[in-house]
Design an enzyme around this catalytic site. Sequence first.
Site, PDB file in Angstrom:
ATOM      1  N   HIS A 130       0.821  -1.205   0.000  1.00 23.96           N
ATOM      2  CA  HIS A 130       0.000   0.000   0.000  1.00 23.96           C
ATOM      3  C   HIS A 130       0.861   1.263   0.000  1.00 23.96           C
ATOM      4  O   HIS A 130       0.359   2.352  -0.267  1.00 23.96           O
ATOM      5  CB  HIS A 130      -0.921  -0.009   1.219  1.00 23.96           C
ATOM      6  CG  HIS A 130      -2.357   0.303   0.927  1.00 23.96           C
ATOM      7  ND1 HIS A 130      -2.904   0.406  -0.335  1.00 23.96           N
ATOM      8  CD2 HIS A 130      -3.382   0.549   1.778  1.00 23.96           C
ATOM      9  CE1 HIS A 130      -4.190   0.688  -0.251  1.00 23.96           C
ATOM     10  NE2 HIS A 130      -4.501   0.789   1.018  1.00 23.96           N
ATOM     11  N   ASN A 180      -6.738   5.866   3.903  1.00 23.66           N
ATOM     12  CA  ASN A 180      -8.170   6.068   3.671  1.00 23.66           C
ATOM     13  C   ASN A 180      -8.626   7.506   3.917  1.00 23.66           C
ATOM     14  O   ASN A 180      -9.772   7.844   3.623  1.00 23.66           O
ATOM     15  CB  ASN A 180      -8.993   5.100   4.513  1.00 23.66           C
ATOM     16  CG  ASN A 180      -8.776   3.662   4.100  1.00 23.66           C
ATOM     17  OD1 ASN A 180      -8.105   3.375   3.103  1.00 23.66           O
ATOM     18  ND2 ASN A 180      -9.335   2.747   4.856  1.00 23.66           N
ATOM     19  N   ASP A 197      -0.397   2.639  -5.287  1.00 18.12           N
ATOM     20  CA  ASP A 197      -0.422   1.203  -5.555  1.00 18.12           C
ATOM     21  C   ASP A 197      -1.723   0.827  -6.246  1.00 18.12           C
ATOM     22  O   ASP A 197      -2.730   1.524  -6.118  1.00 18.12           O
ATOM     23  CB  ASP A 197      -0.311   0.421  -4.241  1.00 18.12           C
ATOM     24  CG  ASP A 197      -1.521   0.636  -3.345  1.00 18.12           C
ATOM     25  OD1 ASP A 197      -2.327  -0.307  -3.203  1.00 18.12           O
ATOM     26  OD2 ASP A 197      -1.679   1.749  -2.792  1.00 18.12           O
ATOM     27  N   ASN A 218      -9.367   2.918  -1.665  1.00 22.41           N
ATOM     28  CA  ASN A 218      -9.937   3.824  -0.670  1.00 22.41           C
ATOM     29  C   ASN A 218      -9.201   5.153  -0.555  1.00 22.41           C
ATOM     30  O   ASN A 218      -9.811   6.177  -0.270  1.00 22.41           O
ATOM     31  CB  ASN A 218     -10.013   3.138   0.694  1.00 22.41           C
ATOM     32  CG  ASN A 218     -11.030   2.028   0.718  1.00 22.41           C
ATOM     33  OD1 ASN A 218     -12.003   2.039  -0.038  1.00 22.41           O
ATOM     34  ND2 ASN A 218     -10.819   1.043   1.573  1.00 22.41           N
TER      35      ASN A 218
END
Length: 185
Positions: free
Chosen positions: A19, A69, A95, A116
Site C-alpha cells: 500500500h 483512507n 499502488d 480507498n
Amino acid sequence: MKLIVGLGNPGEKYKNTRHNAGFMAVDFILNDGDGFMTAKPSHEFKSEMFTWTNGEEKVIFLKPQTYMNDSGQALKVICNFYKISLAGDLLIVHDDSDLPLGTIRATDSSSSAGHNGVQSIIDNLGTQDFHRLRIGVESRASRNDMPTEAFVLQNFFDEELKKLQEEIFPKVKEQVQIFIDINGN
C-alpha cells in the site's frame, strides 16, 4: 505549480508494504542521488512536503501523513491553499492491486476502482479529474489466497523490493518528469 502526491500509510510499521508504493516511489525520486531533486522537507498540511524549484517551475512532492483512507483530507487543504489546477497540475502516485507487480499505468479522470485512498481524494476534492500513476503490486497466485485489504498491508518480498528499486521506480520517475515537463510548458 505542480503537486505530485505519493499515497501510503505513515509509520515504520507500513514502510515496505504494498500500500506504500506511492510513498516509496516519491522517496526514490527524491533520494536516488542523480541530482534531479534537491528538495527540503517540511511538515505542513498534515503531510511531509518537499518543494523543488527549477527556474520558475515549482514542484511540491507530498506524502500525506493521514492514513491512506483519509488521504483526501490533506490534499484538499493544500490544493485549496496553493490553488492547484486539479485537472492539469495534480498527479497522484499509488499502488494498484488490479495490476501485476511492476506494471505502471497512467490514467486521467478515472474512478477509484475500489482504492480507498483515491476515493478519499475524489470525495474531498469533489472530482476525479486529475492525473494518476498506478503502480501494480499484485503478485498473488490467486486472489483467493488472501483478501486484498490484507494483501496490500503485507510487506513486499526482498526480490520484489529489488525489482521496484532497480526497474519500476526509475520508470515511475521518468513518468513524473514527463508530467512536470509536459504540464509545465
